[in-house]
Scaffold this active site. Structure first.
Site, PDB file in Angstrom:
ATOM      1  CB  CYS A  57      -0.929   0.003   1.196  1.00 53.72           C
ATOM      2  SG  CYS A  57      -1.970  -1.463   1.268  1.00 53.72           S
ATOM      3  CG  HIS A  72      -3.187   3.163   1.765  1.00 56.73           C
ATOM      4  ND1 HIS A  72      -3.824   2.683   0.650  1.00 56.73           N
ATOM      5  CD2 HIS A  72      -3.248   2.170   2.703  1.00 56.73           C
ATOM      6  CE1 HIS A  72      -4.250   1.458   0.894  1.00 56.73           C
ATOM      7  NE2 HIS A  72      -3.910   1.127   2.132  1.00 56.73           N
ATOM      8  CG  ASN A 108      -6.923  -0.952   1.493  1.00 58.99           C
ATOM      9  OD1 ASN A 108      -6.221  -0.704   0.514  1.00 58.99           O
ATOM     10  ND2 ASN A 108      -6.419  -1.276   2.659  1.00 58.99           N
TER      11      ASN A 108
HETATM   12  N1  ACO Z   1     -18.661  -8.215  10.445  1.00 60.51           N
HETATM   13  C1  ACO Z   1     -19.162  -8.471  11.681  1.00 60.51           C
HETATM   14  N2  ACO Z   1     -18.362  -8.759  12.723  1.00 60.51           N
HETATM   15  C2  ACO Z   1     -17.058  -8.796  12.528  1.00 60.51           C
HETATM   16  C3  ACO Z   1     -16.480  -8.539  11.266  1.00 60.51           C
HETATM   17  C4  ACO Z   1     -17.337  -8.242  10.198  1.00 60.51           C
HETATM   18  N3  ACO Z   1     -16.897  -7.974   8.954  1.00 60.51           N
HETATM   19  N4  ACO Z   1     -15.138  -8.625  11.366  1.00 60.51           N
HETATM   20  C5  ACO Z   1     -14.872  -8.947  12.632  1.00 60.51           C
HETATM   21  N5  ACO Z   1     -16.023  -9.051  13.343  1.00 60.51           N
HETATM   22  C6  ACO Z   1     -16.191  -9.368  14.739  1.00 60.51           C
HETATM   23  C7  ACO Z   1     -15.125 -10.306  15.230  1.00 60.51           C
HETATM   24  O1  ACO Z   1     -15.480 -11.660  15.019  1.00 60.51           O
HETATM   25  C8  ACO Z   1     -15.044  -9.952  16.673  1.00 60.51           C
HETATM   26  O2  ACO Z   1     -16.076 -10.596  17.354  1.00 60.51           O
HETATM   27  P1  ACO Z   1     -15.753 -11.408  18.693  1.00 60.51           P
HETATM   28  O3  ACO Z   1     -15.247 -10.361  19.651  1.00 60.51           O
HETATM   29  O4  ACO Z   1     -17.080 -11.976  19.057  1.00 60.51           O
HETATM   30  O5  ACO Z   1     -14.711 -12.409  18.322  1.00 60.51           O
HETATM   31  C9  ACO Z   1     -15.316  -8.467  16.702  1.00 60.51           C
HETATM   32  O6  ACO Z   1     -16.029  -8.167  15.485  1.00 60.51           O
HETATM   33  C10 ACO Z   1     -14.076  -7.636  16.759  1.00 60.51           C
HETATM   34  O7  ACO Z   1     -13.147  -8.158  15.784  1.00 60.51           O
HETATM   35  P2  ACO Z   1     -11.781  -7.480  15.515  1.00 60.51           P
HETATM   36  O8  ACO Z   1     -11.040  -8.241  14.462  1.00 60.51           O
HETATM   37  O9  ACO Z   1     -11.102  -7.243  16.833  1.00 60.51           O
HETATM   38  O10 ACO Z   1     -12.289  -6.137  14.867  1.00 60.51           O
HETATM   39  P3  ACO Z   1     -11.711  -4.683  15.040  1.00 60.51           P
HETATM   40  O11 ACO Z   1     -12.550  -3.933  15.989  1.00 60.51           O
HETATM   41  O12 ACO Z   1     -10.247  -4.710  15.220  1.00 60.51           O
HETATM   42  O13 ACO Z   1     -12.018  -4.095  13.599  1.00 60.51           O
HETATM   43  C11 ACO Z   1     -10.809  -3.673  11.555  1.00 60.51           C
HETATM   44  C12 ACO Z   1     -11.464  -4.723  12.445  1.00 60.51           C
HETATM   45  C13 ACO Z   1     -11.908  -2.754  11.041  1.00 60.51           C
HETATM   46  C14 ACO Z   1     -10.124  -4.361  10.403  1.00 60.51           C
HETATM   47  C15 ACO Z   1      -9.798  -2.881  12.428  1.00 60.51           C
HETATM   48  O14 ACO Z   1      -8.919  -3.769  13.080  1.00 60.51           O
HETATM   49  C16 ACO Z   1      -9.016  -1.935  11.658  1.00 60.51           C
HETATM   50  O15 ACO Z   1      -9.499  -0.901  11.251  1.00 60.51           O
HETATM   51  N6  ACO Z   1      -7.731  -2.236  11.442  1.00 60.51           N
HETATM   52  C17 ACO Z   1      -6.885  -1.458  10.591  1.00 60.51           C
HETATM   53  C18 ACO Z   1      -6.423  -2.357   9.544  1.00 60.51           C
HETATM   54  C19 ACO Z   1      -6.641  -1.832   8.179  1.00 60.51           C
HETATM   55  O16 ACO Z   1      -7.238  -0.830   7.908  1.00 60.51           O
HETATM   56  N7  ACO Z   1      -6.096  -2.575   7.270  1.00 60.51           N
HETATM   57  C20 ACO Z   1      -6.233  -2.236   5.915  1.00 60.51           C
HETATM   58  C21 ACO Z   1      -5.355  -3.102   5.130  1.00 60.51           C
HETATM   59  S1  ACO Z   1      -3.741  -2.768   5.483  1.00 60.51           S
HETATM   60  C22 ACO Z   1      -3.385  -1.369   4.793  1.00 60.51           C
HETATM   61  O17 ACO Z   1      -3.930  -0.996   3.802  1.00 60.51           O
HETATM   62  C23 ACO Z   1      -2.413  -0.621   5.459  1.00 60.51           C
END
Ligand code: ACO
Length: 333
Positions: free
Chosen positions: A117, A259, A289
């Site tokens: 990215c 990004h 993304n």
């Molecule tokens: N729909 C519904 N529930 C979901 C989903 C979904 N798509 N994804 C995860 N969950 C659930 C999980 O199962 C979990 O439930 P549980 O507690 O019962 O196990 C809960 O939601 C929390 O899951 P996490 O994986 O901890 O979710 P988080 O709050 O961290 O959010 C996210 C996920 C949005 C990806 C966040 O971590 C984030 O913004 N990370 C940044 C990463 C990013 O933007 N990467 C982009 C690619 S890399 C790049 O381009 C740099």
């Protein structure tokens, strides 16, 4: 063939291309257990484009280049270098050559550059070096990815994030002031395990003395929380360093062009830098993304809608797998 040693760099055109088919969050809810509310509130994404049929990295990249060349008023035959920033080539030996052929850019040398990215920002800085040394006068820089090929469509933590697309810019040598005002690039391989599209193979004996390992790349894996923490710490830092090198203050930035990873990251970085929301470019809702494509795709949208104007100062930053991160401060035209 060196000419114009010490020439400045000008960004003189941009273009983009996205697949025809959109997949919205409701559609995705039929693939994995999720909802529009969950995805939109945590990421800002409402839909993304997915390459289908004949669409591939080469075709998207080529269309983006044609649009950029047209805006710049530059003939493909006059391009000296084509840099294709991508992690999802049609061919692991490189796809830039196929783009060169499709464009008819017969004079250009063409190669791929991989920095996930961060690819577009790393490519911008790389292209600028060729121009500043006088080696090349006209460079086509493309950021393009078809991440849908490598997304685990059974993993709701990652598949909601990604989309496909391509963006391109034309860079030219100019005697009228360097528009790449400052940059800063970084890598930290110790954190590479938090975001991967890794090869996995199995060894098998070939002869009594030799084994070969063959397999394929495995779908994207990500530690989302680690990436979030990394981005909101490192991205403001690297922008501040690039602004320092450019010798300008944050109040002189017209646009923050990050990004497009996640709306929460864009907002958090803007807040840490004290940049108001109306200066933060985001097309997260429509494209998700798109990895190396996200910065030039958003740039093209904001230029063509007349929001980015000639002379505007843009603070851009890429960040992602590697881990890699970098910022480039440049003026549009
Ligand atoms: N729909 C519904 N529930 C979901 C989903 C979904 N798509 N994804 C995860 N969950 C659930 C999980 O199962 C979990 O439930 P549980 O507690 O019962 O196990 C809960 O939601 C929390 O899951 P996490 O994986 O901890 O979710 P988080 O709050 O961290 O959010 C996210 C996920 C949005 C990806 C966040 O971590 C984030 O913004 N990370 C940044 C990463 C990013 O933007 N990467 C982009 C690619 S890399 C790049 O381009 C740099």
């Amino acid at each position: 063939m060196l000419h114009d040693v010490g020439a400045g760099v000008a960004v003189v055109g941009c273009g983009s291309a996205v697949p025809a088919v959109a997949l919205d969050n409701d559609g995705l809810s039929r693939v994995v257990e999720t909802s529009d509310e969950w995805i939109a509130s945590r990421t800002g994404i409402r839909e993304r484009r997915i390459a289908s049929g004949d669409e591939c990295l080469r075709s998207l990249a080529t269309t983006a280049c044609q649009n950029a060349l047209e805006m710049a008023g530059v003939d493909a035959a006059d391009v000296d270098l084509i840099l294709l920033a991508t992690s999802t080539p049609d061919d692991l030996f490189g796809t830039a050559g196929q783009v060169q052929f499709a464009l008819g850019a017969t004079k250009a040398v063409a190669f791929d550059l991989t920095a996930a990215c961060s690819g577009f920002v790393f490519g911008l800085v790389t292209a600028a070096q060729f121009i500043r040394t006088g080696a090349y006068r006209t460079v086509l820089l493309i950021g393009a990815d078809v991440l849908s090929r490598w997304t685990d469509w059974g993993d709701r933590r990652t598949c909601i994030l990604f989309g496909d697309g391509a963006g391109a810019v034309v860079l030219q040598a100019t005697a009228e002031g360097d528009r790449l005002l400052g940059f800063e690039l970084h890598s930290d391989g110790s954190l590479s395990g938090s975001l991967n599209l890794a090869f996995a193979g199995q060894a098998r004996p070939l002869t009594d003395e030799t084994t070969v390992t063959q397999g394929t790349f495995q779908p994207i894996t990500m530690n989302g929380q680690e990436i979030y923490r990394f981005a909101v710490k490192r991205v403001p830092e690297v922008i501040e360093k690039a602004l320092f090198r450019a010798d300008i203050g944050v109040e002189q930035v017209d646009w923050l062009l990050l990004h497009q990873a996640n709306q929460r990251i864009l907002d958090a970085v803007g807040d840490r830098l004290g940049i108001p929301r109306d200066k933060i470019i985001s097309n997260m809702a429509t494209y998700g993304n798109t990895s190396a494509a996200s910065i030039p795709l958003a740039l093209d949208q904001w230029v063509r809608s007349g929001q980015i104007k000639p002379g505007d100062t843009i603070a851009s930053a890429g960040f992602g797998a590697g881990l890699t991160w970098g910022a480039a401060i440049f003026q549009w035209k």
